[in-house]
Enzyme design. Structure first.
Site, mmCIF file in Angstrom:
data_model
loop_
_atom_site.group_PDB
_atom_site.id
_atom_site.type_symbol
_atom_site.label_atom_id
_atom_site.label_comp_id
_atom_site.label_asym_id
_atom_site.label_seq_id
_atom_site.Cartn_x
_atom_site.Cartn_y
_atom_site.Cartn_z
ATOM 1 N NE ARG A 125 8.475 8.329 8.615
ATOM 2 C CZ ARG A 125 9.310 9.436 7.886
ATOM 3 N NH1 ARG A 125 8.313 9.940 7.006
ATOM 4 N NH2 ARG A 125 10.202 9.593 7.976
ATOM 5 N N GLY A 126 3.886 3.779 6.287
ATOM 6 C CA GLY A 126 2.579 3.694 5.856
ATOM 7 C C GLY A 126 1.828 2.352 6.147
ATOM 8 C CD GLU A 170 4.081 -2.099 1.481
ATOM 9 O OE1 GLU A 170 4.125 -1.123 2.078
ATOM 10 O OE2 GLU A 170 5.309 -2.530 1.028
ATOM 11 C CG ASP A 177 2.386 2.873 -6.547
ATOM 12 O OD1 ASP A 177 2.332 2.905 -7.659
ATOM 13 O OD2 ASP A 177 1.947 4.208 -5.991
ATOM 14 N N GLY A 225 6.423 -1.728 -7.020
ATOM 15 C CA GLY A 225 6.853 -2.735 -6.436
ATOM 16 C C GLY A 225 8.378 -2.859 -6.382
ATOM 17 C CB THR A 242 10.318 0.227 -1.930
ATOM 18 O OG1 THR A 242 10.411 1.136 -2.286
ATOM 19 C CG2 THR A 242 10.507 -0.269 -0.265
ATOM 20 C CG LEU A 243 6.711 -5.764 -1.635
ATOM 21 C CD1 LEU A 243 6.822 -5.756 -0.198
ATOM 22 C CD2 LEU A 243 5.297 -6.012 -2.220
ATOM 23 N NE ARG A 252 3.045 8.665 6.811
ATOM 24 C CZ ARG A 252 3.804 8.330 5.830
ATOM 25 N NH1 ARG A 252 2.916 7.212 5.398
ATOM 26 N NH2 ARG A 252 4.630 8.481 4.939
#
Length: 175
Positions: A47-48, A99, A103, A105, A107-108, A165
Site C-alpha cells: 500500500r505504501g 517503491e 528497507d 530488500g 519483498t522488493l 500514510r
C-alpha cells in the site's frame, strides 16, 4: 487519546511536501531521459507506494500504464506471499517498479524475481527513499530520491501500524 493523535505526538519532521515534490520531479526527469521514446509500465506495490506512484505518474511525460501488486509476509523474516498479482502483460515491455522506501530488500527482491519471470524488455526500480543500512539482500534502485539513515519514517504512504500514510510530509518516528 486516539491512536492517530498519539502517533502525531511521536513524529519529528524530516522531508516536507515541497521537498518531496522536488525529488519526484527530479526522478521523473531522470526516468524520462532513460526511457525516451518508450512506453512504460509502472508497477506499484501496495500500500505504501501509492502516493509516490500517483505523483510520479503525473510528473512523467511518457506514455505509461500502471498496475498494482500487493505482497506481504505473515511474520518478520517469513515467506513473501502474493495477495494481489499484476494483471498487465509485461512481456517485452519496459517495466519500472515504483517503491516508496527500500528497507531490508526482501519483498522488493521477491517482486523483481517474480516480474523477471515474465520476460520484460527491461526492469528497473525507482525508490523515493533508500535505507541501505537495513539491507538484508543485495538489491539497489536504479533511481533514488534520497538515501537516509536507519530511522523509521512515516507519512507520504509510509505508516506505523497502518497509521500516518495520509500525511503529506515525511516524519521520523521518535524512538
Amino acid at each position: 487519546m486516539t491512536k492517530s493523535t498519539a502517533l502525531k505526538e511521536t513524529l519529528t519532521p524530516f522531508i516536507s511536501k515541497a521537498e518531496i515534490k522536488v525529488m519526484v520531479a527530479k526522478l521523473a526527469r531522470e526516468i524520462e531521459k532513460e526511457y525516451k521514446g518508450n512506453d512504460l509500465v509502472l508497477i506499484c506495490p501496495l500500500r505504501g507506494s501509492i502516493h509516490f506512484a500517483a505523483d510520479l505518474m503525473r510528473e512523467l511525460h511518457l506514455p505509461q500504464k500502471i498496475d498494482f501488486v500487493h505482497l506481504g509476509s505473515s511474520e518478520k523474516g517469513g515467506a513473501i506471499k502474493i495477495h494481489k498479482d499484476i494483471t498487465e502483460n509485461i512481456t517485452d515491455k519496459h517495466v519500472l517498479i515504483v517503491e516508496e522506501v527500500i528497507d531490508t530488500g526482501r519483498t522488493l527482491s521477491f517482486l523483481k524475481t517474480r516480474l523477471m519471470a515474465s520476460s520484460p524488455a527491461s526492469l528497473k526500480i525507482v525508490s523515493l527513499l533508500d535505507k541501505p543500512a537495513r539491507r538484508e539482500l543485495p538489491i539497489k534502485a536504479d533511481f533514488v530520491g534520497a538515501t537516509i539513515d536507519d530511522r523509521y519514517v512515516v507519512g507520504y504512504g509510509m505508516d506505523s501500524d497502518n497509521l500516518g500514510r495520509n500525511l503529506p510530509d515525511i516524519y521520523f518516528l521518535k524512538n
